[in-house]
Design a protein around this motif. Structure first.
Motif, short mmCIF file in Angstrom:
data_model
loop_
_atom_site.label_atom_id
_atom_site.label_comp_id
_atom_site.label_asym_id
_atom_site.label_seq_id
_atom_site.Cartn_x
_atom_site.Cartn_y
_atom_site.Cartn_z
N ASP A 1 1.02 -1.00 -0.34
CA ASP A 1 0.05 -0.01 -0.41
C ASP A 1 1.21 1.22 0.33
O ASP A 1 0.75 2.07 -0.52
N ASP A 2 2.04 1.26 0.90
CA ASP A 2 3.09 2.65 1.05
C ASP A 2 3.43 2.29 -0.34
O ASP A 2 3.92 4.18 -0.86
N LEU A 3 4.13 0.89 -1.27
CA LEU A 3 4.40 1.45 -2.53
C LEU A 3 3.92 1.99 -3.73
O LEU A 3 4.11 3.49 -4.21
N ARG A 4 2.21 2.00 -3.44
CA ARG A 4 1.22 2.29 -4.09
C ARG A 4 1.16 3.72 -3.96
O ARG A 4 0.73 4.23 -5.37
N ALA A 5 0.82 4.55 -2.74
CA ALA A 5 0.53 5.53 -3.10
C ALA A 5 1.85 5.97 -3.00
O ALA A 5 1.53 7.58 -3.96
N LEU A 6 3.15 5.82 -3.22
CA LEU A 6 4.31 7.30 -3.61
C LEU A 6 4.13 7.01 -5.26
O LEU A 6 4.97 7.42 -5.67
N ARG A 7 3.60 5.66 -5.66
CA ARG A 7 3.84 5.90 -7.01
C ARG A 7 2.64 6.58 -7.82
O ARG A 7 2.86 7.54 -8.82
N ASP A 8 1.55 6.45 -7.30
CA ASP A 8 0.32 7.57 -7.53
C ASP A 8 0.91 8.61 -7.37
O ASP A 8 0.74 9.91 -8.39
N ALA A 9 1.68 9.03 -6.15
CA ALA A 9 2.38 10.53 -5.69
C ALA A 9 3.27 11.49 -6.58
O ALA A 9 3.33 11.66 -6.94
N ARG A 10 4.24 10.27 -7.43
CA ARG A 10 5.52 10.77 -8.48
C ARG A 10 4.95 10.06 -9.63
O ARG A 10 6.00 10.44 -10.28
N GLU A 11 4.20 9.07 -9.67
CA GLU A 11 3.69 8.73 -11.71
C GLU A 11 4.65 10.09 -12.55
O GLU A 11 4.70 10.06 -14.20
N LYS A 12 3.91 11.40 -12.45
CA LYS A 12 3.93 12.38 -13.20
C LYS A 12 4.92 13.07 -13.36
O LYS A 12 4.92 14.11 -14.07
N ALA A 13 6.02 13.57 -12.24
CA ALA A 13 6.71 13.94 -11.67
C ALA A 13 7.52 13.61 -13.17
O ALA A 13 8.62 13.42 -13.88
N ARG A 14 8.21 14.75 -13.54
CA ARG A 14 9.60 14.60 -14.50
C ARG A 14 10.48 13.90 -14.11
O ARG A 14 11.39 13.51 -15.23
N SER A 15 11.11 14.24 -12.61
CA SER A 15 12.10 13.52 -12.82
C SER A 15 12.27 11.81 -12.74
O SER A 15 12.48 10.96 -11.97
N ALA A 16 10.54 11.46 -12.60
CA ALA A 16 10.29 10.42 -12.23
C ALA A 16 10.36 9.66 -13.82
O ALA A 16 9.60 8.52 -13.49
N GLN A 17 10.94 10.04 -14.97
CA GLN A 17 10.72 9.46 -16.11
C GLN A 17 12.04 8.69 -16.24
O GLN A 17 12.80 8.88 -16.19
N GLY A 18 11.73 7.96 -17.52
CA GLY A 18 13.17 7.09 -17.74
C GLY A 18 12.92 5.56 -18.50
O GLY A 18 10.88 5.42 -17.89
N GLU A 19 13.52 5.15 -18.79
CA GLU A 19 13.30 3.65 -19.17
C GLU A 19 13.71 2.49 -17.70
O GLU A 19 14.31 2.88 -17.21
N VAL A 20 13.01 1.83 -17.81
CA VAL A 20 13.22 0.46 -16.61
C VAL A 20 15.36 -0.18 -17.63
O VAL A 20 15.20 -0.16 -18.59
N THR A 21 15.87 -0.53 -16.52
CA THR A 21 16.96 -0.66 -16.75
C THR A 21 16.90 -1.95 -15.75
O THR A 21 16.43 -2.41 -15.00
#
Length: 229
Positions: free
Chosen positions: A184-204
């Motif tokens: 639940d904590d991880l989902r909340a953090l993902r929902d809060a940060r998924e649109k942030a510019r610094s949170a974009q990129g490719e999966v490695t």
């Protein structure tokens, strides 16, 4: 004499970066330490006291088993930062910017699903059906007016256990198993940060050659020793 204008223009110290939340399995760590102690005791005794091929066989077994035990018990961890999720599984490390995380699923295992549809299991946050049943019983007692006991076995362990730095906090809402609360904590953090510019990129994805290399070498050495008789 220094003027207020000069004071305000002085360089300011950098703002410290937010530390990642770390999720690990206390049970896995305890089991790994115990296994390593037993393997080390038996293996070193065989290397020191054994005769003939025994020391070489013991050395090959140690070289094979120790990395595998470390990989599946001590190594797994999940690091949740402001910009990305880093999943350290037994044989590889997966880094997913929050913008690439499609969902975090909980079933018989906990896993993160990338935007591409690829699934990665979270070894450090294993599902405990027993803990879920216990939480359900506690929630039923709370609903019946019997109060609630929050925290459980891992609730007070804080950083390094399930729930990261906030695991010890008393929370309102339904009683949840520790691993479910971590998800639940991880989902909340993902929902809060998924649109942030610094949170974009490719999966490695990086394979853990530091684990696979010694284990493969031990397996080869053991096979050669058994083949030559």
């Amino acid at each position: 004499m220094t003027t207020p204008e000069h004071q305000s223009s002085a360089p300011q110290p950098p703002v410290p970066a937010t530390r990642d939340r770390v999720y690990r399995s206390p049970g896995g760590i305890a089991g790994g330490v115990l296994l390593l102690a037993v393997i080390g005791w038996l293996g070193i005794d065989a290397v020191v006291s054994g005769e003939g091929r025994t020391p070489w066989l013991a050395l090959a077994v140690l070289l094979l088993l120790v990395p595998l035990v470390v990989a599946f018990t001590l190594r797994p961890a999940v690091f949740a930062g402001e910009d990305r999720l880093r999943v350290r599984n037994p044989l590889r490390v997966v880094v997913l910017p929050w913008g690439q995380v499609a969902s975090l699923r909980s079933g018989y295992t906990n896993e993160v699903v990338a935007a591409s549809g690829t699934k990665y299991q979270l070894w450090a946050i294993p599902v405990s059906l027993r803990a879920r049943k216990k939480a359900a019983r506690q929630e039923a007692r709370r609903a019946a007016g019997g109060g609630r006991g929050r925290g459980g076995v891992l609730g007070g362990m804080g950083q390094g256990a399930f729930g990261g730095a906030g695991a010890a906090a008393v929370q309102d809402g339904p009683v949840r198993a520790e691993t479910d609360q971590a998800m639940d904590d991880l989902r909340a953090l993902r929902d809060a940060r998924e649109k942030a510019r610094s949170a974009q990129g490719e999966v490695t994805v990086r394979w853990a050659y530091e684990i696979a290399g010694p284990a493969v070498a031990g397996a080869v050495l053991l096979a050669v020793l058994l083949a030559v008789g």
